[in-house]
Design an enzyme around this catalytic site. Structure first.
Site, PDB file in Angstrom:
ATOM      1  N   LYS A   1      25.106  49.319  45.350  1.00 16.16           N
ATOM      2  CA  LYS A   1      25.844  48.012  45.126  1.00 16.16           C
ATOM      3  C   LYS A   1      25.397  46.778  46.025  1.00 16.16           C
ATOM      4  O   LYS A   1      25.675  46.955  47.360  1.00 16.16           O
ATOM      5  CB  LYS A   1      27.187  48.461  44.981  1.00 16.16           C
ATOM      6  CG  LYS A   1      27.952  47.292  44.454  1.00 16.16           C
ATOM      7  CD  LYS A   1      29.705  47.881  44.313  1.00 16.16           C
ATOM      8  CE  LYS A   1      30.502  46.598  43.558  1.00 16.16           C
ATOM      9  NZ  LYS A   1      31.810  46.968  43.286  1.00 16.16           N
TER      10      LYS A   1
ATOM     11  N   ASP B   1      42.660  45.861  39.648  1.00 17.32           N
ATOM     12  CA  ASP B   1      41.884  45.780  38.446  1.00 17.32           C
ATOM     13  C   ASP B   1      41.688  47.094  37.910  1.00 17.32           C
ATOM     14  O   ASP B   1      40.468  47.452  37.654  1.00 17.32           O
ATOM     15  CB  ASP B   1      40.477  45.147  38.970  1.00 17.32           C
ATOM     16  CG  ASP B   1      39.770  44.499  37.838  1.00 17.32           C
ATOM     17  OD1 ASP B   1      40.418  44.292  36.678  1.00 17.32           O
ATOM     18  OD2 ASP B   1      38.554  44.211  38.166  1.00 17.32           O
TER      19      ASP B   1
END
Length: 514
Positions: free
Chosen positions: A123, A228
């Site tokens: 990532k 989130d």
């Protein structure tokens, strides 16, 4: 941002990475790094560095920009990626680079593999996209800083995500296994599955709904809120097990808006199940259902947590009985403002960092290098001070034995009233073991205080430190003019003046001036 092409990585030399690392070090307190400063940090010849930087700009690993006051180089996202990938490759974490499997507003996801061929997920954090630039309001990465580069913010985001992932994985949460990280890159376990947003059929909807709600409450019991928690950040494996991802925005349950974040996470799951599976349940958790069991927020220093809150939470759980001063020191924030200019010690420290990064010494070397640089600088200044203030025969004076053999303050003050000779001259005569050259020594021998002829210094260590500091400040002032005057391509002020002068000359014929 463009596609990441790692083909050039195999052709870069050691000096190329040295220059990239030097630009990265210079960007700590420079928006644009002058070529002269980059050459000084990289410890290479200026002509060779200029050629290397020109080649790196051709491959878009560096960018040359013209500023208002001076010109310089800036590290691009691709150059920052290459630095991180080089370190991970040298550690053996990454041996091959695959395709891109995901993209978000803050990151890019790629498939990689180690030396044994085991797949993993890489990532790359990409803060600063046009679609998501309101980071200062959405995140607390800035803290007290007024302006920070996007590369540094991406690095903070990656560090936070790895810390949260490791803390949650150690406590048995369904998260990917963290493998390693460097700069803005995080390497984690590859989840065999897909996101929840792409799932349209589930064997047991009620069981999945309850499992997700229990996961939200479990996070709250450990002191954190995801912030989130939606179908885009929940992976479903091939066996139907949910895996939670994306953690940089997590906050503490002691946050001012913790209740709003918690309710938003719950409503996101309820709305998704109602919209996708036509399932709506009256049973859902509330913020009052949280009962703290652990302090992940204290361990990671999550957003919304103050020092006093950390002490109170640790005291409630029983980890700390009394107010411990060490906790306050560990929670102390870095409030020092960044310097606008670099002195010789800072440049030497950055040079050592470049050397260590090129030689693969990534573990606990920066702290050691800092201590060595400070020790060498102090020794050089002390030697310079003794050379200026003492004669040639007393160079090997042992300053550390001053306290044991120095004259008492009473007799020293008494002698100071009757003698006009400087202390340095007395030091020189005592060092030469000549009683006739320093008549004040006879008065000292007759006083009540003890006098040792084996010593050579009577200057207190505090005075030496003070004079060394003054000498260092004078040296910095002398070299400051050299740093201010930039030459060649970095002298943007001269270029602007030259352009204005040419413009005035060209306009004289229009207005009829001679």
């Amino acid at each position: 941002m463009g596609k990441l092409n790692v083909t050039i990585l195999r052709y870069l030399t050691r000096d190329d990475f040295r220059v990239l690392t030097a630009i990265e070090m210079g960007m700590k307190n420079h928006e644009l790094v002058p070529a002269a400063l980059a050459a000084q940090i990289a410890n290479l010849r200026y002509g060779g560095v200029h050629k290397l930087m020109r080649e790196l700009c051709k491959h878009r690993l560096l960018s040359y920009e013209r500023g208002k006051h001076y010109d310089g180089y800036r590290l691009t996202n691709a150059g920052y990626d290459y630095l991180a990938l080089k370190v991970l490759a040298q550690r053996g974490v990454i041996a091959s680079f695959g395709n891109q499997i995901g993209v978000g507003k803050e990151s890019n996801i790629y498939i990689v593999a180690d030396e044994e061929g085991n797949p993993a997920c890489l990532k790359l954090h990409r803060l600063g996209r046009t679609c998501f630039r309101n980071v200062k309001d959405k995140r607390d990465y800035h803290q007290h800083r007024k302006s920070v580069s996007w590369l540094y913010l991406s690095r903070i985001s990656a560090t936070r995500e790895f810390a949260y992932m490791k803390a949650l994985f150690d406590r048995g949460f369904p998260v990917p296994k963290p493998i390693d990280f460097n700069r803005h890159c995080v390497v984690m376990e590859l989840v065999e599955g897909g996101p929840l947003c792409g799932v349209y059929e589930v064997d047991n909807i009620e069981s999945l709904y309850d499992e997700l709600m229990d996961l939200i409450v479990k996070l709250g019991n450990h002191g954190v809120i995801h912030g989130d928690f939606n179908e885009f950040n929940i992976m479903i494996t091939n066996s139907g097990k949910p895996i939670l991802i994306d953690f940089p925005q997590m906050v503490s349950t002691e946050h001012v808006d913790a209740k709003a974040y918690f309710e938003r996470d719950v409503n996101c799951i309820r709305d998704f199940f109602k919209r996708r599976f036509a399932y709506e349940s009256e049973l859902y958790p509330t913020f009052e259902d949280i009962s703290r069991e652990d302090c992940i927020d204290v361990e990671i220093k999550a957003s919304g947590l103050t020092r006093q809150m950390e002490k109170d939470l640790l005291r409630e759980i029983g980890m700390v009985e009394d107010d411990d001063e060490n906790i306050e020191e560990e929670c102390k924030e870095d409030t020092d403002e960044e310097k606008k200019s670099m002195d010789n010690s800072e440049i030497s420290y950055l040079q050592l960092q470049v050397e260590n990064s090129v030689r693969n010494e990534f573990a606990s070397t920066s702290a050691k290098a800092s201590v060595d640089v400070e020790g060498k600088e102090e020794k050089n200044l002390v030697a310079s001070f003794l050379k200026d203030s003492i004669e040639e025969g007393v160079r090997n004076i042992d300053i550390n034995r001053t306290a044991e053999s120095s004259i008492s303050s009473e007799s020293y003050n008494l002698n100071a009233k009757h003698t006009g000779q400087s202390t340095s001259s007395c030091i020189a005569t005592v060092g030469s073991n000549s009683e006739n050259e320093c008549p004040e020594a006879e008065e000292f021998s007759g006083s009540r205080s003890m006098y040792s002829t084996s010593t050579a210094a009577t200057i207190a260590p505090e005075v030496i430190k003070k004079r060394v500091k003054v000498a260092l400040q004078r040296r910095e002032k002398r070299e400051q003019t050299k740093r201010i005057l930039t030459k060649g391509e970095a002298n943007a002020v001269t270029r602007v003046r030259r352009e204005n002068r040419d413009t005035i000359k060209q306009s004289t014929g229009i207005w009829g001036w001679e």
